[in-house]
Design a protein around this motif. Structure first.
Motif, PDB file in Angstrom:
ATOM      1  N   GLU A  62       8.780   1.206  -2.597  1.00 50.81           N
ATOM      2  CA  GLU A  62       7.857   1.788  -3.573  1.00 50.81           C
ATOM      3  C   GLU A  62       6.626   2.356  -2.881  1.00 50.81           C
ATOM      4  N   GLU A  63       6.107   1.627  -1.888  1.00 44.58           N
ATOM      5  CA  GLU A  63       4.954   2.117  -1.132  1.00 44.58           C
ATOM      6  C   GLU A  63       5.304   3.412  -0.398  1.00 44.58           C
ATOM      7  N   MET A  64       6.498   3.456   0.156  1.00 37.53           N
ATOM      8  CA  MET A  64       6.931   4.668   0.858  1.00 37.53           C
ATOM      9  C   MET A  64       7.080   5.835  -0.126  1.00 37.53           C
ATOM     10  N   ALA A  65       7.758   5.594  -1.240  1.00 42.11           N
ATOM     11  CA  ALA A  65       7.986   6.650  -2.217  1.00 42.11           C
ATOM     12  C   ALA A  65       6.674   7.185  -2.782  1.00 42.11           C
ATOM     13  N   GLU A  66       5.686   6.314  -2.905  1.00 35.43           N
ATOM     14  CA  GLU A  66       4.383   6.711  -3.431  1.00 35.43           C
ATOM     15  C   GLU A  66       3.493   7.353  -2.378  1.00 35.43           C
TER      16      GLU A  66
END
Length: 203
Positions: A62-66
């Motif tokens: 999620e951190e990467m996608a965001e």
């Protein structure tokens, strides 16, 4: 499979990435998402993956996608992370909104197909269909020996998986599937990623 899961789990680092090699602290964004992808798939298939580990894996994706502050993060990494989250049923609407704003023309084929897949899974079929070419021909290019190890087989496998979502009965879907099987018989699945993505798509 259980041993593979344990080996991957042992390579999980404190920053929630995966070590590139066992016993080291060096990580790589693409291989971290790749390891996360297959732990997620194993869990979905009923194999035991520690729930706490899996939650941390999803948090990192999620951190990467965001687009959080992760070193050397590219749009291709963000799309792949979102693709894995979508398949796991964990893709947040705010990330979908970001995906819709991406300049798809600036992405490689593999990432465009993953983007289409993520959008299709999240219910944005119109946007997904626009990312899939009308005239589809199997890819032919030399596999990369560095970076994210891109290859024609892996690209077509991701394309096939996307086509099965957006146009399952189309002639192009059959064409790509047959091409993958022909290349398997000709011994042209050269890498672990070729094998993994192609088997998953054909399955």
């Amino acid at each position: 499979i259980a041993e593979g899961i344990l080996k991957l789990s042992s390579m999980f680092l404190p920053d929630k990435s995966f070590a590139y090699w066992p016993g080291t602290a060096e990580s790589n964004n693409w291989s971290t998402i790749y390891a996360s992808h297959f732990l997620s798939e194993a869990s979905k298939a009923g194999y035991y993956v520690d729930r706490k580990l899996l939650e941390q894996v999803y948090d990192h994706l999620e951190e990467m996608a965001e687009g959080k502050r992760i070193r050397d993060l590219t749009d291709a990494h963000r799309v792949y992370a979102a693709y894995v989250l979508a398949q796991a049923g964990r893709l947040e609407q705010r990330v979908v909104t970001y995906l819709k704003r991406l300049d798809a023309a600036g992405l490689g084929q593999c990432s465009r197909y993953q983007l289409a897949g993520a959008l299709a899974i999240s219910g944005n079929m119109t946007e997904a269909v626009r990312l899939v070419p009308v005239d589809i021909q199997p890819n032919v290019f030399e596999p990369e020996t560095g970076g994210d190890f891109n290859s024609a087989v892996r690209t077509d496998a991701i394309l096939l998986e996307t086509m099965l979502r957006v146009d399952p009965d189309g002639a192009s879907t059959d064409l790509v599937a047959k091409s993958l099987m022909d290349r398997a018989q000709a011994g042209q699945w050269y890498t672990t990623q070729d094998n993994a993505f192609a088997l998953m798509a054909l399955g």
